[in-house]
Design a protein around this motif. Structure first.
Motif, PDB file in Angstrom:
ATOM      1  N   ILE A 150     -13.834  -0.740   4.286  1.00 59.77           N
ATOM      2  CA  ILE A 150     -13.408  -1.360   3.360  1.00 59.77           C
ATOM      3  C   ILE A 150     -12.194  -0.559   2.941  1.00 59.77           C
ATOM      4  O   ILE A 150     -12.018   0.612   2.878  1.00 59.77           O
ATOM      5  N   GLU A 151     -10.917  -1.436   2.866  1.00 60.53           N
ATOM      6  CA  GLU A 151      -9.514  -1.063   2.676  1.00 60.53           C
ATOM      7  C   GLU A 151      -8.977  -1.724   1.538  1.00 60.53           C
ATOM      8  O   GLU A 151      -9.165  -2.952   1.708  1.00 60.53           O
ATOM      9  N   LYS A 152      -7.954  -1.180   0.766  1.00 58.99           N
ATOM     10  CA  LYS A 152      -7.227  -1.774   0.024  1.00 58.99           C
ATOM     11  C   LYS A 152      -5.972  -2.235   0.699  1.00 58.99           C
ATOM     12  O   LYS A 152      -5.468  -1.366   1.557  1.00 58.99           O
ATOM     13  N   ASN A 153      -5.342  -3.414   0.306  1.00 54.12           N
ATOM     14  CA  ASN A 153      -4.284  -4.018   0.948  1.00 54.12           C
ATOM     15  C   ASN A 153      -2.849  -3.329   0.566  1.00 54.12           C
ATOM     16  O   ASN A 153      -2.983  -3.357  -0.779  1.00 54.12           O
ATOM     17  N   ALA A 154      -2.038  -2.695   1.180  1.00 51.04           N
ATOM     18  CA  ALA A 154      -1.116  -1.711   0.739  1.00 51.04           C
ATOM     19  C   ALA A 154       0.060  -2.689   0.225  1.00 51.04           C
ATOM     20  O   ALA A 154       0.693  -2.401  -0.943  1.00 51.04           O
ATOM     21  N   SER A 155       0.143  -3.736   0.926  1.00 53.18           N
ATOM     22  CA  SER A 155       1.269  -4.602   0.307  1.00 53.18           C
ATOM     23  C   SER A 155       1.067  -5.959  -0.812  1.00 53.18           C
ATOM     24  O   SER A 155       1.871  -6.317  -1.393  1.00 53.18           O
ATOM     25  N   ILE A 156      -0.340  -5.962  -0.902  1.00 55.84           N
ATOM     26  CA  ILE A 156      -0.625  -7.157  -1.986  1.00 55.84           C
ATOM     27  C   ILE A 156      -1.736  -6.510  -2.808  1.00 55.84           C
ATOM     28  O   ILE A 156      -2.559  -5.818  -2.303  1.00 55.84           O
ATOM     29  N   THR A 157      -1.448  -6.403  -4.120  1.00 52.69           N
ATOM     30  CA  THR A 157      -2.178  -5.667  -5.094  1.00 52.69           C
ATOM     31  C   THR A 157      -3.488  -6.572  -5.198  1.00 52.69           C
ATOM     32  O   THR A 157      -3.541  -7.824  -5.063  1.00 52.69           O
ATOM     33  N   LYS A 158      -4.431  -5.812  -5.670  1.00 58.33           N
ATOM     34  CA  LYS A 158      -5.684  -6.598  -6.183  1.00 58.33           C
ATOM     35  C   LYS A 158      -6.133  -7.327  -4.741  1.00 58.33           C
ATOM     36  O   LYS A 158      -7.054  -8.237  -5.127  1.00 58.33           O
ATOM     37  N   GLN A 159      -5.936  -6.860  -3.729  1.00 61.52           N
ATOM     38  CA  GLN A 159      -6.643  -7.384  -2.591  1.00 61.52           C
ATOM     39  C   GLN A 159      -7.380  -6.117  -1.607  1.00 61.52           C
ATOM     40  O   GLN A 159      -7.052  -5.169  -1.526  1.00 61.52           O
ATOM     41  N   VAL A 160      -8.672  -6.656  -1.105  1.00 58.18           N
ATOM     42  CA  VAL A 160      -9.544  -5.854  -0.530  1.00 58.18           C
ATOM     43  C   VAL A 160      -9.747  -6.364   0.821  1.00 58.18           C
ATOM     44  O   VAL A 160     -10.055  -7.543   0.834  1.00 58.18           O
ATOM     45  N   HIS A 161      -9.625  -5.527   1.991  1.00 60.62           N
ATOM     46  CA  HIS A 161     -10.065  -5.911   3.024  1.00 60.62           C
ATOM     47  C   HIS A 161     -11.374  -5.415   3.643  1.00 60.62           C
ATOM     48  O   HIS A 161     -11.554  -4.382   3.532  1.00 60.62           O
ATOM     49  N   ILE A 162     -12.293  -6.223   3.856  1.00 62.03           N
ATOM     50  CA  ILE A 162     -13.665  -5.735   4.057  1.00 62.03           C
ATOM     51  C   ILE A 162     -14.159  -6.124   5.439  1.00 62.03           C
ATOM     52  O   ILE A 162     -14.091  -7.474   5.785  1.00 62.03           O
TER      53      ILE A 162
END
Length: 180
Positions: A131-143
């Motif tokens: 589970i990672e937070k996207n550095a370039s897009i706020t309020k987006q999570v990569h699962i």
């Protein structure tokens, strides 16, 4: 002379080998053991099919991911992304096309992601890899989820690794923006 003898000997060996392979095909199928004998030349194909089909017979479509334990990886305001993920994975496991499409940001994206869905597919999801937070897009999570997919059309099972990009829109709703 020696060259001609060597060539003749090689030809005889080749012909003998070929004749040995064609014998089971030429035998009549009158005895009960003949099908087994006939199947002998293609045992590798039969074994490959049984190797593919034996996991298929025990394949169980299920969502075996502990979503609750994954919530600790996210902030409180990001946890609804896991609900969106769970709904989409459940839809794939249960073959609920309407539920599957409901999690995407729009119908156009749902159409583009329809290749993951199919009545011939059965999924089992076993774990969340990351589970990672996207550095370039706020309020987006990569699962990223791991599992297996059975294709009942060709009886094959393959490992799957699907990365979901789930983002909160301006209205505060969390939607799937892609599956990769």
């Amino acid at each position: 002379m020696i060259k001609a003898m060597t060539t003749l000997l090689a030809s005889l060996i080749f012909l003998t080998a070929c004749c040995g392979e064609s014998l089971p095909k030429d035998e009549p199928s009158t005895s009960t053991n003949t099908p087994t004998q006939k199947a002998a030349p293609v045992t590798t194909k039969s074994q490959d099919k049984s190797a593919k089909s034996s996991p298929n017979t025990s394949f169980k479509a299920e969502l075996a991911i502990d979503i609750e334990s994954a919530k600790d990886s996210l902030k409180e305001n990001e946890r609804p992304a896991l609900d969106v993920l769970e709904k989409n994975l459940t839809a794939l496991v249960q073959h609920d096309h309407k539920l599957y499409r409901s999690g995407f940001v729009d119908d156009q994206l749902a159409d583009a992601m329809d290749f993951y869905y199919g009545e011939q597919f059965q999924y089992t999801f076993s774990s969340i890899e990351s589970i990672e937070k996207n550095a370039s897009i706020t309020k987006q999570v990569h699962i990223t989820v791991l599992g297996e997919r059975l294709d009942t059309a060709n009886h094959s099972v393959e490992k799957v690794k699907m990365m979901y990009a789930i983002r909160q829109n301006e209205q505060g709703d969390w939607d799937i923006y892609t599956i990769d």
